[in-house]
Scaffold this motif. Structure first.
Motif, PDB file in Angstrom:
ATOM      1  N   ASN A 108       0.830  -1.207   0.000  1.00 43.45           N
ATOM      2  CA  ASN A 108       0.000   0.000   0.000  1.00 43.45           C
ATOM      3  C   ASN A 108       0.867   1.261   0.000  1.00 43.45           C
ATOM      4  OD1 ASN A 108      -2.626  -1.006  -0.213  1.00 43.45           O
ATOM      5  ND2 ASN A 108      -2.646  -1.565   1.944  1.00 43.45           N
ATOM      6  N   LYS A 109       1.987   1.201   0.679  1.00 45.00           N
ATOM      7  CA  LYS A 109       2.904   2.350   0.728  1.00 45.00           C
ATOM      8  C   LYS A 109       3.482   2.621  -0.662  1.00 45.00           C
ATOM      9  CE  LYS A 109       5.084   5.246   3.348  1.00 45.00           C
ATOM     10  NZ  LYS A 109       4.258   6.267   3.979  1.00 45.00           N
ATOM     11  N   ARG A 110       3.749   1.529  -1.359  1.00 40.05           N
ATOM     12  CA  ARG A 110       4.278   1.663  -2.712  1.00 40.05           C
ATOM     13  C   ARG A 110       3.239   2.287  -3.644  1.00 40.05           C
ATOM     14  NH1 ARG A 110       8.231  -1.500  -5.559  1.00 40.05           N
ATOM     15  NH2 ARG A 110       7.762  -1.361  -7.762  1.00 40.05           N
ATOM     16  N   LEU A 111       2.001   1.888  -3.450  1.00 41.87           N
ATOM     17  CA  LEU A 111       0.923   2.396  -4.301  1.00 41.87           C
ATOM     18  C   LEU A 111       0.579   3.852  -3.970  1.00 41.87           C
ATOM     19  CD1 LEU A 111      -1.417  -0.760  -4.207  1.00 41.87           C
ATOM     20  CD2 LEU A 111      -0.055   0.025  -6.154  1.00 41.87           C
ATOM     21  N   ALA A 112       0.712   4.219  -2.700  1.00 46.08           N
ATOM     22  CA  ALA A 112       0.379   5.591  -2.288  1.00 46.08           C
ATOM     23  C   ALA A 112       1.301   5.996  -1.136  1.00 46.08           C
ATOM     24  CB  ALA A 112      -1.080   5.686  -1.857  1.00 46.08           C
ATOM     25  N   PRO A 113       2.461   6.577  -1.456  1.00 48.13           N
ATOM     26  CA  PRO A 113       3.440   6.901  -0.418  1.00 48.13           C
ATOM     27  C   PRO A 113       2.918   7.863   0.650  1.00 48.13           C
ATOM     28  CG  PRO A 113       4.415   7.076  -2.609  1.00 48.13           C
ATOM     29  CD  PRO A 113       2.955   6.866  -2.817  1.00 48.13           C
ATOM     30  N   GLY A 114       1.891   8.619   0.351  1.00 43.14           N
ATOM     31  CA  GLY A 114       1.380   9.585   1.333  1.00 43.14           C
ATOM     32  C   GLY A 114       0.449   8.978   2.370  1.00 43.14           C
ATOM     33  N   VAL A 115       0.127   7.708   2.209  1.00 41.02           N
ATOM     34  CA  VAL A 115      -0.807   7.069   3.154  1.00 41.02           C
ATOM     35  C   VAL A 115      -0.026   6.170   4.113  1.00 41.02           C
ATOM     36  CG1 VAL A 115      -2.772   5.468   3.351  1.00 41.02           C
ATOM     37  CG2 VAL A 115      -2.724   7.159   1.497  1.00 41.02           C
ATOM     38  N   GLU A 116      -0.230   6.364   5.399  1.00 43.85           N
ATOM     39  CA  GLU A 116       0.462   5.560   6.411  1.00 43.85           C
ATOM     40  C   GLU A 116      -0.444   4.442   6.923  1.00 43.85           C
ATOM     41  OE1 GLU A 116       3.458   5.421   7.530  1.00 43.85           O
ATOM     42  OE2 GLU A 116       4.172   7.208   6.503  1.00 43.85           O
ATOM     43  N   THR A 117       0.154   3.290   7.226  1.00 47.67           N
ATOM     44  CA  THR A 117      -0.607   2.240   7.911  1.00 47.67           C
ATOM     45  C   THR A 117      -0.227   2.306   9.388  1.00 47.67           C
ATOM     46  OG1 THR A 117      -0.562   0.843   5.951  1.00 47.67           O
ATOM     47  CG2 THR A 117      -1.111  -0.231   8.025  1.00 47.67           C
ATOM     48  N   VAL A 118      -1.224   2.406  10.239  1.00 38.41           N
ATOM     49  CA  VAL A 118      -0.979   2.475  11.680  1.00 38.41           C
ATOM     50  C   VAL A 118      -1.524   1.203  12.324  1.00 38.41           C
ATOM     51  CG1 VAL A 118      -1.622   3.692  13.805  1.00 38.41           C
ATOM     52  CG2 VAL A 118      -1.010   4.994  11.765  1.00 38.41           C
ATOM     53  N   PHE A 119      -0.666   0.539  13.107  1.00 38.03           N
ATOM     54  CA  PHE A 119      -1.086  -0.718  13.755  1.00 38.03           C
ATOM     55  C   PHE A 119      -1.373  -0.493  15.224  1.00 38.03           C
ATOM     56  CE2 PHE A 119       1.645  -2.051  10.233  1.00 38.03           C
ATOM     57  CZ  PHE A 119       0.801  -2.950   9.604  1.00 38.03           C
ATOM     58  N   MET A 120      -2.404  -1.173  15.687  1.00 36.79           N
ATOM     59  CA  MET A 120      -2.672  -1.172  17.125  1.00 36.79           C
ATOM     60  C   MET A 120      -2.662  -2.604  17.594  1.00 36.79           C
ATOM     61  SD  MET A 120      -5.586   1.518  18.122  1.00 36.79           S
ATOM     62  CE  MET A 120      -5.131   3.221  18.275  1.00 36.79           C
ATOM     63  N   MET A 121      -2.073  -2.839  18.750  1.00 40.93           N
ATOM     64  CA  MET A 121      -2.091  -4.192  19.295  1.00 40.93           C
ATOM     65  C   MET A 121      -3.523  -4.506  19.720  1.00 40.93           C
ATOM     66  SD  MET A 121       0.933  -5.201  19.036  1.00 40.93           S
ATOM     67  CE  MET A 121       0.771  -6.750  19.882  1.00 40.93           C
ATOM     68  N   THR A 122      -3.985  -5.682  19.352  1.00 42.14           N
ATOM     69  CA  THR A 122      -5.322  -6.105  19.777  1.00 42.14           C
ATOM     70  C   THR A 122      -5.308  -6.335  21.283  1.00 42.14           C
ATOM     71  OG1 THR A 122      -5.718  -7.086  17.643  1.00 42.14           O
ATOM     72  CG2 THR A 122      -7.020  -7.934  19.444  1.00 42.14           C
ATOM     73  N   GLY A 123      -6.414  -6.000  21.929  1.00 48.34           N
ATOM     74  CA  GLY A 123      -6.529  -6.222  23.369  1.00 48.34           C
ATOM     75  C   GLY A 123      -6.320  -7.696  23.713  1.00 48.34           C
ATOM     76  N   GLU A 124      -5.806  -7.975  24.910  1.00 46.58           N
ATOM     77  CA  GLU A 124      -5.450  -9.367  25.234  1.00 46.58           C
ATOM     78  C   GLU A 124      -6.656 -10.316  25.209  1.00 46.58           C
ATOM     79  OE1 GLU A 124      -3.871  -9.825  29.181  1.00 46.58           O
ATOM     80  OE2 GLU A 124      -4.857  -7.999  29.842  1.00 46.58           O
ATOM     81  N   GLU A 125      -7.846  -9.766  25.476  1.00 39.48           N
ATOM     82  CA  GLU A 125      -9.040 -10.645  25.478  1.00 39.48           C
ATOM     83  C   GLU A 125      -9.338 -11.150  24.069  1.00 39.48           C
ATOM     84  OE1 GLU A 125      -9.715  -7.136  25.708  1.00 39.48           O
ATOM     85  OE2 GLU A 125      -8.609  -7.230  27.584  1.00 39.48           O
ATOM     86  N   ALA A 126      -8.880 -10.407  23.047  1.00 43.68           N
ATOM     87  CA  ALA A 126      -9.222 -10.771  21.669  1.00 43.68           C
ATOM     88  C   ALA A 126      -8.043 -11.360  20.917  1.00 43.68           C
ATOM     89  CB  ALA A 126      -9.742  -9.541  20.935  1.00 43.68           C
ATOM     90  N   PHE A 127      -7.000 -11.686  21.628  1.00 46.42           N
ATOM     91  CA  PHE A 127      -5.766 -12.137  21.006  1.00 46.42           C
ATOM     92  C   PHE A 127      -5.977 -13.367  20.127  1.00 46.42           C
ATOM     93  CE2 PHE A 127      -1.108 -12.892  21.210  1.00 46.42           C
ATOM     94  CZ  PHE A 127      -0.740 -11.595  20.897  1.00 46.42           C
ATOM     95  N   TYR A 128      -6.830 -14.243  20.557  1.00 46.14           N
ATOM     96  CA  TYR A 128      -7.031 -15.518  19.862  1.00 46.14           C
ATOM     97  C   TYR A 128      -8.302 -15.524  19.019  1.00 46.14           C
ATOM     98  CZ  TYR A 128     -10.422 -15.909  23.528  1.00 46.14           C
ATOM     99  OH  TYR A 128     -11.494 -15.643  24.329  1.00 46.14           O
ATOM    100  N   VAL A 129      -9.051 -14.425  19.046  1.00 44.57           N
ATOM    101  CA  VAL A 129     -10.366 -14.408  18.381  1.00 44.57           C
ATOM    102  C   VAL A 129     -10.237 -14.065  16.899  1.00 44.57           C
ATOM    103  CG1 VAL A 129     -12.610 -13.236  18.329  1.00 44.57           C
ATOM    104  CG2 VAL A 129     -11.526 -13.731  20.519  1.00 44.57           C
ATOM    105  N   SER A 130     -11.016 -14.747  16.075  1.00 42.55           N
ATOM    106  CA  SER A 130     -11.167 -14.327  14.679  1.00 42.55           C
ATOM    107  C   SER A 130     -12.619 -14.570  14.300  1.00 42.55           C
ATOM    108  CB  SER A 130     -10.244 -15.120  13.754  1.00 42.55           C
ATOM    109  OG  SER A 130     -10.739 -16.434  13.599  1.00 42.55           O
ATOM    110  N   SER A 131     -13.062 -13.929  13.232  1.00 42.64           N
ATOM    111  CA  SER A 131     -14.451 -14.098  12.815  1.00 42.64           C
ATOM    112  C   SER A 131     -14.739 -15.557  12.473  1.00 42.64           C
ATOM    113  CB  SER A 131     -14.743 -13.207  11.617  1.00 42.64           C
ATOM    114  OG  SER A 131     -14.492 -11.865  11.945  1.00 42.64           O
ATOM    115  N   SER A 132     -13.787 -16.239  11.796  1.00 40.20           N
ATOM    116  CA  SER A 132     -14.026 -17.651  11.418  1.00 40.20           C
ATOM    117  C   SER A 132     -14.157 -18.538  12.642  1.00 40.20           C
ATOM    118  CB  SER A 132     -12.876 -18.209  10.585  1.00 40.20           C
ATOM    119  OG  SER A 132     -12.607 -17.388   9.532  1.00 40.20           O
TER     120      SER A 132
END
Ligand code: COA
Length: 163
Positions: A108-132
């Motif tokens: 995504n950075k390569r496609l649009a250098p002006g856009v940043e991806t910001v990551f947040m750590m998932t809360g510990e209660e949801a560490f193992y959760v996924s929709s599937s």
């Protein structure tokens, strides 16, 4: 007046989980406006229609006007630019998410250098959760209360009864 900090939080959200909700609520401490963007063309066969997913997210965020829910198809980065956003918000769970997310962010950075991806750590209660995982457990009659918002619990019960 300083420009609004708009972040796009993309995903499949089939369905939204408390882990996603946690990222949205924490994201609001950093950004003025969050667009939760449901990707329609992913290589997944969703259980819920786009309309159902939008409704579940709107209900879960409880009408907070700083959060908007939308759907997009095509490239995420085109949608981000179209919305005038400069940030893509992503949640990181286990280490296993890292490689995929790294690839995704760099492309995504390569496609649009002006856009940043910001990551947040998932809360510990949801560490193992996924929709599937939630859908699988619910489909075999397991209790998924606490991993998804109340409205999703009801929607899951109704959907699985029908199937
Ligand atoms: N808490 C709990 N679960 C979480 C979570 C959190 N905070 N964050 C992610 N997850 C889960 C999701 O429920 C999902 O579970 P599932 O695989 O069982 O459905 C899994 O982690 C991965 O989800 P998500 O982060 O939503 O990614 P995704 O693969 O569903 O979505 C897109 C990826 C849609 C953002 C990406 O494919 C995209 O942008 N597509 C558009 C096309 C494009 O631009 N492609 C080029 C990209 S460079």
């Amino acid at each position: 007046m300083p420009a609004q900090r708009i972040a796009v939080y993309p995903g499949t959200f089939d369905p939204i989980t408390n882990g996603h909700l946690d990222i949205i609520l924490r994201g609001l401490q950093v950004f003025d406006h969050i667009v939760v963007a449901i990707a329609e063309n992913v290589r997944k066969e969703p259980l819920f229609s786009t309309g159902e997913r939008i409704q579940m997210i709107v209900e879960a965020v409880g009408g907070d006007e700083r959060v908007e829910v939308d759907a997009f198809s095509g490239l995420l980065i085109d949608y981000v630019k179209q919305r005038g956003a400069t940030v893509i918000l992503r949640g990181l769970r286990a280490l296993s998410d890292f490689e995929y997310e790294f690839q995704f962010a760099l492309m995504n950075k390569r496609l649009a250098p002006g856009v940043e991806t910001v990551f947040m750590m998932t809360g510990e209660e949801a560490f193992y959760v996924s929709s599937s995982l939630v859908k699988e457990v619910a489909s075999f009659g397991g209790n998924v209360a606490g991993t998804v918002p109340e409205g999703v619990l009801r929607a899951l019960a109704a959907k699985l009864k029908k199937e």
